[in-house]
Design an enzyme around this catalytic site. Structure first.
Site, PDB file in Angstrom:
ATOM      1  N   CYS A 126      14.299  -3.124   2.247  1.00 14.92           N
ATOM      2  CA  CYS A 126      13.033  -2.788   1.573  1.00 14.92           C
ATOM      3  C   CYS A 126      12.367  -3.988   0.920  1.00 14.92           C
ATOM      4  O   CYS A 126      11.154  -4.199   1.050  1.00 14.92           O
ATOM      5  CB  CYS A 126      13.277  -1.687   0.543  1.00 14.92           C
ATOM      6  SG  CYS A 126      14.792  -1.908  -0.405  1.00 14.92           S
ATOM      7  N   HIS A 234       9.272  -1.421  -5.577  1.00 14.72           N
ATOM      8  CA  HIS A 234       9.853  -2.724  -5.891  1.00 14.72           C
ATOM      9  C   HIS A 234       8.721  -3.720  -6.185  1.00 14.72           C
ATOM     10  O   HIS A 234       7.679  -3.694  -5.530  1.00 14.72           O
ATOM     11  CB  HIS A 234      10.627  -3.280  -4.696  1.00 14.72           C
ATOM     12  CG  HIS A 234      11.887  -2.526  -4.360  1.00 14.72           C
ATOM     13  ND1 HIS A 234      12.393  -1.497  -5.113  1.00 14.72           N
ATOM     14  CD2 HIS A 234      12.756  -2.697  -3.317  1.00 14.72           C
ATOM     15  CE1 HIS A 234      13.520  -1.056  -4.559  1.00 14.72           C
ATOM     16  NE2 HIS A 234      13.753  -1.759  -3.464  1.00 14.72           N
TER      17      HIS A 234
END
Ligand code: A2P
Length: 331
Positions: A126, A234
Site C-alpha cells: 500500500c 497512509h
C-alpha cells in the site's frame, strides 16, 4: 465471470467486494473465501447474501479470477492451486511481489506489460503504490537519484485486529494486541517485522518494490515506516533528489496532469492532503510541494491515499480491468 475474493471477511476483502459491485465488474458469481473459522458465515454482495467457503471448495469451482488478500502464507500455498485450474490470481500479499517472473503492477505505470501468460500478478504494498504514483512521472522527467520516505500509516493496514485493539483501548477494555504497544495516542516506528539489517519488512518492501515498479535499480530509496492511530489512509513525507534541474511550476503541472494523482497544494488557504479526506477515494493526493533548500535539485512533498482503496483493492480491481481491456479476461 466467476470471481473469488480470498480474505472476503477481512478489511481489504470487504472493500474488494464493494468495489466489484460499484465499478460494475462483470461478476456472474461471487465466491467469498476465508479461513475455516468463517466457513458458512454470510456476507452481502450486491444486496444478495453469499456464504463464505473454504479455499479448496473455491479451487474446485474453477473461478476465472481470484483476488487474494488473506496474508502471505495463504497466497504462497494457494495462489498456484488457483492458477493451475486456469484462474488469474491478483495477489495483495507480499508473497509473490519480488519473484522475478511475477509482475508487480500499478496499472497507470506498467499495466500495459500484462499478458495472458501472467497467471499470478502481484499487487504492490500500500505505501509503495501511492509513492510510485507520484515518483513515476517525476522520475521519467527529472531522474530520481534518491528518495527518503517517512510514512504515517493507518492501522487499517494491519487488518481487523488492529481496529479492534484501538477501539478496546478507547473503551478502556483489555484485549488481544495486534501491536506490541498501545496504538491509540501513540506512534509506533514499527510496521511489519524487524529484519536483520535493522529495517522493518515494510521499509524494505518500499525500497525494493519501488525499484521494481520504476524498473530502475539505480534509484536509491530509504524509508522509515511509522504506524499512527489513523483510519483514513497512509501519509508519506518524501524528500527527492533529482539528477536534473526542475522548475517547481512545471513539476506541479506534471503531477496535476498525471492520471490518478490529485494536487492539493495551496498554503494560502491551508490546503494539503490529509487521510481524513482521502478516505474512500481512489486517487493519490499530493501537496506541500516545495524545493528542498538544503540541497541542489531536491524537493519535499507530502503524499496521502486511502490504503484500502488505491493502496490495495482499487489497484487490484484496476489490474483486473486492464486484463479485461486486453482480452486476457473475458466477460
Ligand atoms: P477469517 O476472517 O476467516 O480469519 P484482516 O487482515 O482484515 O483481518 O483479514 C484477513 C483475511 O484473511 C480474512 O478474511 C481472514 O479470514 C483471511 N484469512 C486469514 N488466514 C486465512 C487462512 N489460513 N485461509 C484463508 N483465509 C484466511
Amino acid at each position: 465471470m466467476k470471481v473469488a475474493v480470498v480474505g472476503a471477511t477481512g478489511m481489504v476483502g470487504q472493500v474488494m467486494m464493494d468495489l466489484l459491485a460499484q465499478r460494475e465488474f462483470p461478476v456472474r458469481e461471487l465466491l467469498a473465501v476465508a479461513s475455516e473459522r468463517s466457513v458458512g458465515k454470510e456476507l452481502v454482495f450486491k444486496d444478495q447474501k453469499v456464504k463464505v467457503m473454504g479455499l479448496q471448495e473455491a479451487v474446485d469451482q474453477k473461478p476465472d479470477l481470484a483476488l487474494f488478500s488473506a496474508g502471505g502464507a495463504t497466497s504462497r500455498a494457494w495462489a498456484p492451486k488457483f492458477a493451475e485450474v486456469g484462474c488469474v490470481v491478483i495477489d495483495n500479499s507480499s508473497a509473490w511481489r519480488m519473484e522475478p517472473t511475477v509482475k508487480l503492477v500499478v496499472p497507470e505505470i506498467n499495466g500495459d506489460s500484462l499478458t495472458a501468460e501472467d497467471r499470478i500478478i502481484a499487487n504492490p504494498n500500500c505505501s509503495t503504490i501511492q509513492l510510485v504514483m507520484v515518483l513515476n512521472p517525476l522520475h521519467k522527467k527529472y531522474g530520481i537519484k534518491r528518495a527518503v520516505v517517512s510514512t504515517y500509516q493507518s492501522i487499517t493496514g494491519t487488518g481487523m485486529a488492529a481496529l479492534q485493539q484501538m477501539q478496546n483501548e478507547r473503551d478502556g477494555l483489555e484485549s488481544k494486541m495486534a501491536y506490541p504497544y498501545k496504538i491509540d495516542q501513540n506512534c509506533l516506528p514499527h510496521c511489519d517485522v524487524f529484519l536483520e539489517n535493522g529495517y522493518t519488512k515494510e521499509e524494505m518492501k518500499l525500497t525494493q518494490e519501488t525499484k521494481k515498479i520504476l524498473a530502475d535499480d539505480t534509484v536509491l530509496v530509504t524509508a522509515t515506516a511509522v504506524r499512527v492511530p489513523v483510519l483514513g489512509g497512509h501519509s508519506e513525507s518524501v524528500n527527492l533528489e533529482f539528477a536534473q534541474e526542475f522548475h517547481t511550476t512545471d513539476l506541479r503541472k506534471l503531477l496535476a496532469d498525471t492520471p490518478g494523482v490529485v494536487v492539493q497544494d495551496n498554503p494560502d488557504v491551508n490546503q494539503y492532503p490529509m487521510p481524513l479526506y482521502a478516505q474512500g477515494r481512489d486517487e493519490v493526493f499530493v501537496g506541500r510541494i516545495r524545493r528542498d533548500l538544503s540541497l541542489v535539485n531536491s524537493l519535499n512533498l507530502w503524499i496521502v491515499a486511502d490504503n484500502l482503496r488505491k493502496g490495495a483493492a482499487t489497484n487490484a480491481l484496476q489490474i483486473a480491468e486492464k486484463l479485461l481491456e486486453k482480452g486476457v479476461l473475458k466477460s
